[in-house]
Motif scaffolding. Structure first.
Motif, PDB file in Angstrom:
ATOM      1  N   ARG A  94       8.994  24.371   4.755  1.00 34.92           N
ATOM      2  CA  ARG A  94       9.711  25.489   3.780  1.00 34.92           C
ATOM      3  C   ARG A  94      10.307  25.163   2.620  1.00 34.92           C
ATOM      4  NH1 ARG A  94      10.844  27.067   9.182  1.00 34.92           N
ATOM      5  NH2 ARG A  94      13.045  26.772   8.906  1.00 34.92           N
ATOM      6  N   ARG A  95      11.100  24.166   2.829  1.00 34.79           N
ATOM      7  CA  ARG A  95      11.956  23.647   1.516  1.00 34.79           C
ATOM      8  C   ARG A  95      10.893  23.174   0.604  1.00 34.79           C
ATOM      9  NH1 ARG A  95      15.584  24.189  -1.954  1.00 34.79           N
ATOM     10  NH2 ARG A  95      16.653  22.172  -2.547  1.00 34.79           N
ATOM     11  N   GLY A  96       9.948  22.267   1.056  1.00 30.54           N
ATOM     12  CA  GLY A  96       8.972  22.022   0.112  1.00 30.54           C
ATOM     13  C   GLY A  96       8.276  23.188  -0.842  1.00 30.54           C
ATOM     14  N   LEU A 101       7.751  26.500  -5.297  1.00 27.98           N
ATOM     15  CA  LEU A 101       7.885  27.856  -6.243  1.00 27.98           C
ATOM     16  C   LEU A 101       8.692  27.638  -7.302  1.00 27.98           C
ATOM     17  CD1 LEU A 101       6.999  30.553  -6.152  1.00 27.98           C
ATOM     18  CD2 LEU A 101       8.974  31.162  -4.526  1.00 27.98           C
ATOM     19  N   GLU A 102       9.759  26.927  -6.988  1.00 27.87           N
ATOM     20  CA  GLU A 102      11.039  26.879  -8.070  1.00 27.87           C
ATOM     21  C   GLU A 102      10.456  25.997  -9.145  1.00 27.87           C
ATOM     22  OE1 GLU A 102      15.188  24.503  -8.266  1.00 27.87           O
ATOM     23  OE2 GLU A 102      14.741  25.491  -6.558  1.00 27.87           O
ATOM     24  N   THR A 105       8.087  28.278 -11.115  1.00 31.75           N
ATOM     25  CA  THR A 105       8.827  29.028 -11.879  1.00 31.75           C
ATOM     26  C   THR A 105       9.470  28.617 -13.140  1.00 31.75           C
ATOM     27  OG1 THR A 105       9.463  30.412  -9.784  1.00 31.75           O
ATOM     28  CG2 THR A 105      10.798  30.719 -11.854  1.00 31.75           C
ATOM     29  N   THR A 106       9.920  27.206 -12.798  1.00 38.34           N
ATOM     30  CA  THR A 106      10.810  26.606 -14.073  1.00 38.34           C
ATOM     31  C   THR A 106       9.567  26.161 -15.029  1.00 38.34           C
ATOM     32  OG1 THR A 106      12.205  25.491 -12.462  1.00 38.34           O
ATOM     33  CG2 THR A 106      11.867  24.303 -14.469  1.00 38.34           C
ATOM     34  N   GLU A 107       8.361  25.688 -14.299  1.00 34.71           N
ATOM     35  CA  GLU A 107       7.353  25.395 -15.427  1.00 34.71           C
ATOM     36  C   GLU A 107       6.846  26.670 -16.314  1.00 34.71           C
ATOM     37  OE1 GLU A 107       4.534  23.618 -12.885  1.00 34.71           O
ATOM     38  OE2 GLU A 107       5.083  21.654 -13.145  1.00 34.71           O
ATOM     39  N   GLU A 108       6.588  27.772 -15.591  1.00 35.77           N
ATOM     40  CA  GLU A 108       6.405  28.898 -16.333  1.00 35.77           C
ATOM     41  C   GLU A 108       7.474  29.312 -17.532  1.00 35.77           C
ATOM     42  OE1 GLU A 108       5.901  31.807 -13.158  1.00 35.77           O
ATOM     43  OE2 GLU A 108       4.056  31.155 -12.708  1.00 35.77           O
ATOM     44  N   LEU A 109       8.786  29.214 -16.920  1.00 35.13           N
ATOM     45  CA  LEU A 109      10.059  29.323 -17.652  1.00 35.13           C
ATOM     46  C   LEU A 109       9.757  28.695 -19.059  1.00 35.13           C
ATOM     47  CD1 LEU A 109      12.474  31.093 -18.054  1.00 35.13           C
ATOM     48  CD2 LEU A 109      13.471  29.352 -16.644  1.00 35.13           C
TER      49      LEU A 109
END
Length: 122
Positions: A94-96, A101-102, A105-109
């Protein structure tokens, strides 16, 4: 038998299934006493062996129970470690997934910021 000095010392003894007359001299009487002492000693030794065997059986039962207890405790600990390992793997998964996902999201940002910078620079 008439009562005389010889017949006064005759006694009957059970030997097997027979009753046998025995002339009770001092030597015969002493031998009978020694045999009785030997019988008593043999009986005492036999009883001691029985007691030792019973004690050994008790010790064996006690050790067997301890072994069963150790096996049960080992199984319980093993099961607990397997469950904990499963839980840790699930948590890591789950952490992975959360980190993935993070990262997405960071790459998209970053990509969005880079696009804006390009638009601003144009």
């Amino acid at each position: 038998l008439e009562n005389n000095k010889y017949t006064q010392n005759i006694q009957t003894k059970e030997i097997g299934s027979c009753t046998v007359p025995i002339l009770m001299t001092d030597k015969v009487s002493e031998t009978i006493d020694l045999v009785r002492e030997d019988e008593a000693a043999a009986l005492a030794a036999w009883n001691a062996l029985i007691a030792r065997a019973q004690y050994a059986e008790h010790q064996h039962d006690e050790l067997e129970q301890r072994w069963v207890d150790v096996q049960a405790a080992t199984k319980a600990r093993s099961d607990a470690l397997i469950a904990e390992n499963h839980e840790l793997r699930s948590l890591a998964q789950r952490r992975g997934e959360a980190l993935e996902l993070e990262l997405t999201t960071t790459e998209e940002l970053i990509s969005s910021i880079e696009e804006r910078e390009l638009q601003v620079n144009e």
